[in-house]
Write an enzyme that holds these catalytic residues in place. Structure first.
Site, PDB file in Angstrom:
ATOM      1  N   SER A  21     -43.860  18.418 -40.105  1.00 21.99           N
ATOM      2  CA  SER A  21     -43.151  17.508 -40.889  1.00 21.99           C
ATOM      3  C   SER A  21     -41.815  17.294 -40.015  1.00 21.99           C
ATOM      4  CB  SER A  21     -42.878  18.105 -42.308  1.00 21.99           C
ATOM      5  OG  SER A  21     -42.191  17.181 -42.973  1.00 21.99           O
ATOM      6  N   HIS A  48     -45.785  14.088 -41.842  1.00 22.24           N
ATOM      7  CA  HIS A  48     -45.100  13.435 -42.667  1.00 22.24           C
ATOM      8  C   HIS A  48     -44.375  12.313 -41.851  1.00 22.24           C
ATOM      9  CE1 HIS A  48     -45.080  17.353 -45.532  1.00 22.24           C
ATOM     10  NE2 HIS A  48     -46.317  16.731 -45.219  1.00 22.24           N
ATOM     11  N   ASP A 141     -45.206  21.898 -48.122  1.00 24.69           N
ATOM     12  CA  ASP A 141     -46.696  21.501 -47.746  1.00 24.69           C
ATOM     13  C   ASP A 141     -47.346  22.297 -46.843  1.00 24.69           C
ATOM     14  OD1 ASP A 141     -48.871  19.796 -48.211  1.00 24.69           O
ATOM     15  OD2 ASP A 141     -47.934  18.087 -46.767  1.00 24.69           O
TER      16      ASP A 141
END
Length: 212
Positions: A21, A48, A141
């Site tokens: 991310s 992401h 996540d």
């Protein structure tokens, strides 16, 4: 029959899943810079990104790497020696027959694509033949998905939080279920090549030497 000191799980690795991310573009460029023309495993990657823009990730990495790089599409069969990126705005899943599927289900930790969904689906598709690597990021996540990979016998590795640009995501994974390895990014480069060349590493502690 396997010798008594062999690892309990099969050593063969057939696919690698990677999640990142915040700080992930630089981390992935560094991680994948080690790939060579003879690298054979497929790699599935979720990074992401804002879901209202073309990511451009496949083009960016295709210019730099000697293996095929593609943005994954619905029903696309998984090929060896190929790096796949999840398209923005879709969850990327791996099906049991080793094709991709995309979904517009709700975001996970405000993210779509979700690392958890990729890892979880790939774990069920590949079992102990999957390796999953989780890198830098600012959310949780990936922690649950990585735990699923480990629970189903897959190999798991996490970027050392002290080495990550943002430590939240790798630390959340470590806190949820201890991965097989916690390594800085340079060592994860080496690990990626070892997974391809030699399969799953034996991370068991060495047995004490017998006294003469």
């Amino acid at each position: 029959m396997s010798p008594p000191d062999s690892p309990p799980a099969a050593r063969a690795i057939e696919a690698v899943a990677v999640g990142a991310s915040a700080g992930g573009v630089a981390a992935l460029l560094r991680l994948f810079s080690a790939l060579h023309a003879g690298f054979r495993l497929p790699i599935f990657t979720v990074l992401h990104m804002p879901d209202d823009h073309d990511s451009g990730l496949a083009d960016l990495f295709a210019m730099r790497l000697p293996i095929a790089v593609r943005e994954a599409a619905d029903k696309m069969p998984i090929e060896p020696a190929t790096l796949y990126f999840a398209p923005p705005g879709y969850h990327l899943q791996v099906e049991a027959d080793h094709v991709f599927s995309l979904s517009c289900d709700s975001p996970v930790f405000f993210s779509r694509p979700s690392i958890d969904i990729l890892f979880d689906s790939a774990a069920y598709a590949y079992g102990n033949r999957l390796a999953a690597l989780l890198l830098t990021g600012a959310s949780e996540d990936g922690a649950a998905g990585l735990a699923t990979v480990g629970r189903l016998g897959g190999f798991t590795a996490v970027q050392d939080p002290a080495d990550a640009q943002i430590a939240t995501m790798p630390q959340a994974a470590i806190d949820r279920r201890r991965p097989d390895l916690v390594l800085p990014l340079t060592a994860l480069q080496t690990l990626l090549l070892d997974l391809d060349a030699n399969g799953r590493p034996d991370t068991r502690p060495a047995a004490p030497k017998a006294r003469p």
